[in-house]
Scaffold this active site. Structure first.
Site, PDB file in Angstrom:
ATOM      1  N   GLY A 215       0.779  -0.546  -4.535  1.00 12.36           N
ATOM      2  CA  GLY A 215       1.159  -1.988  -4.810  1.00 12.36           C
ATOM      3  C   GLY A 215       1.314  -1.955  -6.263  1.00 12.36           C
ATOM      4  CD  GLU A 256      -4.961   4.152  -2.433  1.00  8.43           C
ATOM      5  OE1 GLU A 256      -5.718   5.204  -2.242  1.00  8.43           O
ATOM      6  OE2 GLU A 256      -3.756   4.095  -1.478  1.00  8.43           O
ATOM      7  N   PRO A 257      -2.584   3.355  -7.588  1.00  7.88           N
ATOM      8  CG  PRO A 257      -2.630   3.353  -9.437  1.00  7.88           C
ATOM      9  CD  PRO A 257      -3.441   3.278  -8.051  1.00  7.88           C
ATOM     10  N   GLY A 258       0.674   4.174  -7.675  1.00  9.84           N
ATOM     11  CA  GLY A 258       2.225   4.977  -7.950  1.00  9.84           C
ATOM     12  C   GLY A 258       2.710   5.210  -8.276  1.00  9.84           C
ATOM     13  NE  ARG A 259       6.544  -0.064  -7.116  1.00 12.88           N
ATOM     14  CZ  ARG A 259       7.650   0.557  -6.250  1.00 12.88           C
ATOM     15  NH1 ARG A 259       8.927   0.730  -6.544  1.00 12.88           N
ATOM     16  NH2 ARG A 259       7.261   0.267  -5.002  1.00 12.88           N
ATOM     17  CE1 TYR A 300      12.572   1.261   0.839  1.00 11.82           C
ATOM     18  CE2 TYR A 300      12.438   1.601  -1.150  1.00 11.82           C
ATOM     19  CZ  TYR A 300      12.188   1.645  -0.054  1.00 11.82           C
ATOM     20  OH  TYR A 300      11.850   3.545   0.750  1.00 11.82           O
ATOM     21  CB  CYS A 325      31.272  10.381   1.867  1.00 12.94           C
ATOM     22  SG  CYS A 325      32.824  10.607   1.871  1.00 12.94           S
ATOM     23  CD  GLU A 326      26.498   7.412   4.786  1.00 14.52           C
ATOM     24  OE1 GLU A 326      25.879   5.262   4.938  1.00 14.52           O
ATOM     25  OE2 GLU A 326      25.643   7.973   5.235  1.00 14.52           O
ATOM     26  CE1 TYR A 354       6.784   6.039  -3.109  1.00 10.87           C
ATOM     27  CE2 TYR A 354       6.964   4.299  -5.091  1.00 10.87           C
ATOM     28  CZ  TYR A 354       5.823   5.403  -4.113  1.00 10.87           C
ATOM     29  OH  TYR A 354       4.193   4.206  -4.018  1.00 10.87           O
TER      30      TYR A 354
HETATM   31  N1  LLP Z   1      -1.384   3.638  -0.969  1.00 15.13           N
HETATM   32  C1  LLP Z   1      -1.014   4.435   0.018  1.00 15.13           C
HETATM   33  C2  LLP Z   1      -1.588   4.798   1.195  1.00 15.13           C
HETATM   34  C3  LLP Z   1       0.206   4.510   0.039  1.00 15.13           C
HETATM   35  O1  LLP Z   1       0.997   4.332   1.397  1.00 15.13           O
HETATM   36  C4  LLP Z   1       1.169   4.431  -1.213  1.00 15.13           C
HETATM   37  C5  LLP Z   1       2.998   3.784  -1.463  1.00 15.13           C
HETATM   38  C6  LLP Z   1       0.842   3.649  -2.401  1.00 15.13           C
HETATM   39  C7  LLP Z   1      -0.743   3.900  -2.432  1.00 15.13           C
HETATM   40  C8  LLP Z   1       1.645   3.853  -3.368  1.00 15.13           C
HETATM   41  O2  LLP Z   1       2.016   2.429  -3.591  1.00 15.13           O
HETATM   42  P1  LLP Z   1       3.346   2.471  -5.275  1.00 15.13           P
HETATM   43  O3  LLP Z   1       1.731   1.626  -5.903  1.00 15.13           O
HETATM   44  O4  LLP Z   1       3.179   2.766  -5.783  1.00 15.13           O
HETATM   45  O5  LLP Z   1       3.790   0.962  -4.683  1.00 15.13           O
HETATM   46  N2  LLP Z   1       9.598   4.288  -1.510  1.00 15.13           N
HETATM   47  C9  LLP Z   1       9.221   2.836  -1.580  1.00 15.13           C
HETATM   48  C10 LLP Z   1       8.215   2.448  -1.428  1.00 15.13           C
HETATM   49  C11 LLP Z   1       6.834   3.156  -0.709  1.00 15.13           C
HETATM   50  C12 LLP Z   1       6.403   2.718  -0.745  1.00 15.13           C
HETATM   51  C13 LLP Z   1       4.543   3.507   0.088  1.00 15.13           C
HETATM   52  N3  LLP Z   1       3.654   3.784  -0.098  1.00 15.13           N
HETATM   53  C14 LLP Z   1      10.201   2.117  -3.262  1.00 15.13           C
HETATM   54  O6  LLP Z   1      11.411   3.188  -3.233  1.00 15.13           O
HETATM   55  O7  LLP Z   1       9.566   1.313  -3.620  1.00 15.13           O
END
Ligand code: LLP
Length: 396
Positions: A215, A256-259, A300, A325-326, A354
């Protein structure tokens, strides 16, 4: 060989995702440097961008993988992550999904009491549990993953049942997990949820780790302040230290970050296909991509920076739109960019998280190609498919 985005667009065509691995490494190291607590295990939420070259960089940086489906588990293993560093954060997993995780030896974080019991019945000896702390934070309601309306996690008031599931099935809960939402830029929002999780965790007797989830936000807008990582790191350290003193054992901290790791590394390059000015003066800049390739603005209302790589003309206020086409297929309204002309290449920034992972072939348009840049090297990560490839997916 040039790694300049404009040259890459010419060489590989558009639409094209480009990932800069140096930026992935930079983010990984910045995060680690801001977290003084030991033992620490960082995981990468592979859903943000499963491109193997990106994933391998993070594994080399010592990250494990947070996966949310059997497909993501398989990708993590294929990228070389050892099974003991893969965490499967399940959501409404079927018995087959749980069985598949047991077969490859991956720990499952259960998001409901029901799934925890089933995992135990299927022979799982260890698990983690995802707790809903009722304290959420996110950029958009769709990315809020805690609180009364969320489908995720075991409500923090219902955790007493965990001990009876442990007793009945023999499974041991070794991890307590939370994930409150996505793109959070205020450290205090995490801290409030961490306090709830630690309150629950002290009732769980077999813990080895606490996972504060992902997050961590990034500043998509030029005027946004970045997340204060050092405050977050210091708060997490102090909360963990005092928790462990009371718990009687030192537990591992996980995030556990992604973004945070990959957003800035990626750009979606697109060519201007049409320019139209309405009688009221609104100028639409039509591109050769759309929400099928980057859905965040449409889904979003997200902001992504956009630059015209082909021009140094004076800025003009335009709407940048796609070719789907939207009418929701809009990347930006009233955005000032160097006046776009036909054939100019635009770079949509902060698209590494994402972006491609949520892309589709809606309207029967092929996915973009993906290339990775690392220093002065360029490699194709995914070839562009053709219309014939798309059509050949059906039985003829
Ligand atoms: N851990 C869990 C269990 C999650 O469900 C997620 C993201 C993360 C870690 C990583 O979250 P992050 O650090 O990336 O915020 N598609 C959306 C974001 C959806 C995230 C879903 N879960 C967007 O484009 O903003």
């Amino acid at each position: 060989m040039s790694t300049a985005p404009l040259d890459l667009a010419q060489r590989f065509g558009t639409p094209l995702y480009v990932y800069d691995l140096a930026l992935v490494r930079r983010q990984a190291r910045a995060l680690r440097a801001a977290l003084p607590y030991e033992p620490l295990q960082l995981l990468y939420a592979i859903k943000a961008n499963p491109c193997p070259a990106v994933v391998k960089v993070l594994i080399d940086e010592g990250f494990g993988i947070d996966a949310v489906s059997p497909g993501e588990v398989a990708m993590a293993l294929r990228c070389g992550c050892p099974a003991e560093r893969v965490l499967y954060t399940e959501n409404n997993a079927t018995d087959d999904d749980l069985q598949a995780a047991l077969e490859v030896g991956v720990l499952v974080t259960c998001g409901s009491l029901d799934r925890l019991r089933r995992l135990g019945e299927l022979g799982g000896r260890e698990a983690a549990v995802r707790i809903n702390p009722d304290v959420g934070a996110a950029e958009h309601a769709h990315t809020l993953t805690a609180g009364p309306l969320t489908k995720f996690g075991i409500h923090h008031s219902q955790t007493a049942a965990i001990a009876s599931i442990e007793a009945d099935t023999g499974i041991r809960v070794i991890g307590a997990h939370m994930h409150i939402g996505s793109n959070v830029l205020e450290a205090d929002k995490f801290v409030a949820a961490m306090e709830v999780i630690l309150g629950v965790a002290k009732e769980l007797k077999h813990l080895r780790f606490i996972d504060f989830g992902g997050g961590l936000g990034v500043p998509y807008r030029e005027d946004q302040a970045a997340l204060d990582l050092s405050t977050l790191g210091a708060q997490a350290e102090s909360l963990m230290r005092s928790f462990c003193a009371g718990y009687g054992r030192k537990l591992e901290l996980r995030l556990e970050p992604g973004r945070f790791l990959v957003a800035e590394s990626g750009q979606l390059l697109t060519s201007v296909a049409a320019v139209k000015t309405n009688p009221d003066g609104r100028c639409f800049v039509g591109t050769d991509t759309g929400f099928n390739h980057l859905i965040r603005p449409c889904m979003y209302g997200s902001y992504h920076p956009i630059a015209n790589l082909s021009s140094t003309a004076a800025p003009k206020v335009v709407d940048v739109v796609g070719n789907v086409c939207e009418s929701g297929d809009v990347f930006a309204r009233d955005r000032a960019i160097a006046e776009p002309k036909l054939g100019d290449v635009l770079a949509i920034g902060f698209a590494g998280a994402y972006g491609m992972s949520m892309a589709s072939t809606y309207n029967l348009r092929p996915l973009p190609a993906e290339v990775v840049v690392d220093g002065d090297t360029v490699a194709v990560a995914r070839q562009r498919k053709t219309t014939d490839d798309l059509i050949a997916q059906w039985e003829w």
